[in-house]
Design a protein around this motif. Structure first.
Motif, short mmCIF file in Angstrom:
data_model
loop_
_atom_site.label_atom_id
_atom_site.label_comp_id
_atom_site.label_asym_id
_atom_site.label_seq_id
_atom_site.Cartn_x
_atom_site.Cartn_y
_atom_site.Cartn_z
N TYR A 151 -62.76 60.60 -21.24
CA TYR A 151 -63.62 61.65 -21.78
C TYR A 151 -62.87 62.49 -22.81
O TYR A 151 -61.67 62.71 -22.70
N ARG A 211 -67.09 61.72 -28.78
CA ARG A 211 -67.65 60.40 -28.54
C ARG A 211 -68.09 60.17 -27.10
O ARG A 211 -69.06 59.46 -26.85
N ARG A 212 -67.37 60.71 -26.12
CA ARG A 212 -67.75 60.49 -24.73
C ARG A 212 -67.56 61.77 -23.94
O ARG A 212 -66.48 62.36 -23.96
N ARG A 253 -79.89 63.04 -27.10
CA ARG A 253 -79.07 62.03 -27.77
C ARG A 253 -79.88 61.29 -28.83
O ARG A 253 -79.39 61.00 -29.92
N PRO A 292 -72.90 61.44 -28.87
CA PRO A 292 -71.91 60.98 -27.87
C PRO A 292 -72.58 60.39 -26.65
O PRO A 292 -73.73 60.72 -26.32
N GLU A 293 -71.87 59.51 -25.97
CA GLU A 293 -72.29 59.11 -24.63
C GLU A 293 -72.09 60.30 -23.70
O GLU A 293 -71.11 61.03 -23.83
N ASP A 312 -72.03 61.28 -19.63
CA ASP A 312 -71.94 60.78 -18.26
C ASP A 312 -72.16 61.96 -17.32
O ASP A 312 -71.30 62.84 -17.20
#
Length: 344
Positions: free
Chosen positions: A4, A103-104, A130, A138-139, A141
């Protein structure tokens, strides 16, 4: 904390001036055909507090506490914040993260349990945000329900003990512990957890609430009788919601000879509007009118153990195959399944 490169706090949002109240409520109820006069009626709850919901400041306080905890423990993750219904809105936050080259992201919602409103709705809003941000989004989670994590349970135990000590000494042993959570439609409760998850009637939400009440009561060790009650019901009277309502139950307890109650708002992570109005105003008035001593425990808020839990949850999520710490034996919610917490 790799892979992350940012942490996102997700919350509900709330108004911060009188002028914000009705637009905020319109955001919350959009598409549901709620009459404006009903919004004005609900708005009176906020107007009693100058139009300010506590939740935004509580998110700011939590972010500062988490930032300090990250710094003290060598965690180098920038922190972002996005709300579902008021500034800073999630879509704007996701767009900013994309602009910043993030990005994550690992995200935590300010909801400990599993039902549509506290889990699936956040996943849906993440997907919408998103999509709006485009290909550079970004992804994200989303950490799963943390209802039985020691970092959630332990602050509740400590705060309940402190509240019990606030009663007159001769009332403590006989005080009833009322564990209060947000009521939801019974159909929504039955849908929580997804098919084949091993939960009984009421689904994951009710099963998790029962477990946490038991965990807190056992660790408190005082032997006080306890029970689960619900608050903040809305919707048409014809629609079944989880019961008993806390005010109805306080009236029954008065008839049963109970002279003191300790209310534990364990369905919430902070003392926001439902706690301040529905418990500190309505339920308190009900108890006072019946001659019952009433004290209310604090929600976890920025308790140091709750703050450190955030870092622990991120580490668990970042570790391949990592299993969240949990004090109950309940099966996990279907955290990533589209069947989890669907509305009915």
């Amino acid at each position: 904390m790799r892979p992350y490169d940012a942490f996102l706090l997700l919350s509900f949002g709330g108004p911060e001036t009188d002028d914000d109240v009705i637009p905020f409520l319109e955001n919350v109820t959009r598409g549901r055909g709620i009459p404006r006069e009903r919004l004005a009626e609900v708005g009176e709850h906020y107007f009693l507090f100058g139009g300010v919901s506590p939740i935004n400041q509580q998110c700011r306080d939590l972010i500062e506490a988490v930032r300090a905890d990250f710094s003290a423990n060598g965690v180098d993750l920038p922190i972002y914040w996005g709300n579902r219904f008021w500034d800073p809105l999630l879509a704007e936050t996701v767009a900013q993260m994309a602009k910043d080259g993030v990005r994550r992201v690992v995200a935590l919602a300010t909801s400990a349990y599993c039902c549509y409103s506290s889990r699936r709705a956040y996943l849906d809003d993440i997907a919408t945000a998103r999509e709006a941000a485009g290909p550079d989004a970004p992804e994200i989670d989303l950490i799963g329900p943390f209802f039985d994590h020691p970092g959630f349970v332990e602050p509740l135990v400590e705060h309940t003990r402190e509240a019990l000590a606030g009663l007159p000494a001769d009332k403590r042993a006989g005080a009833r512990l009322l564990f209060s959570a947000h009521s939801i439609p019974t159909a929504m409760a039955d849908a929580s957890g997804g098919p084949g998850q091993g939960y009984g009637p009421g689904g994951a939400y009710v099963a998790q609430l029962r477990q946490v009440a038991r965990l807190v009561s056992e660790r408190l060790g005082t032997g006080n009788d306890y029970e689960l009650v619900y608050q903040s019901r809305s919707g048409p009277p014809s629609q079944p919601w989880l019961e008993p309502d806390i005010n109805d139950r306080i009236e029954e307890l008065a008839e049963e000879g109970v002279s003191a109650v300790v209310v534990v708002p364990y369905g919430f992570v902070s003392d926001h509007m439902e706690v301040k109005y529905d418990l500190d105003h309505e339920a308190l008035d009900t108890a006072r009118g019946l001659g019952i001593d009433f004290v209310r425990a604090l929600a976890p808020g920025t308790h140091p153990r709750f703050v450190s839990m955030v870092r622990e949850l991120i580490a668990e999520r970042a570790e391949p195959g990592g299993q969240p710490a949990g004090l109950s034996a309940l099966p996990p919610c279907a955290r990533e399944s589209s069947a989890c917490c669907q509305p009915r």
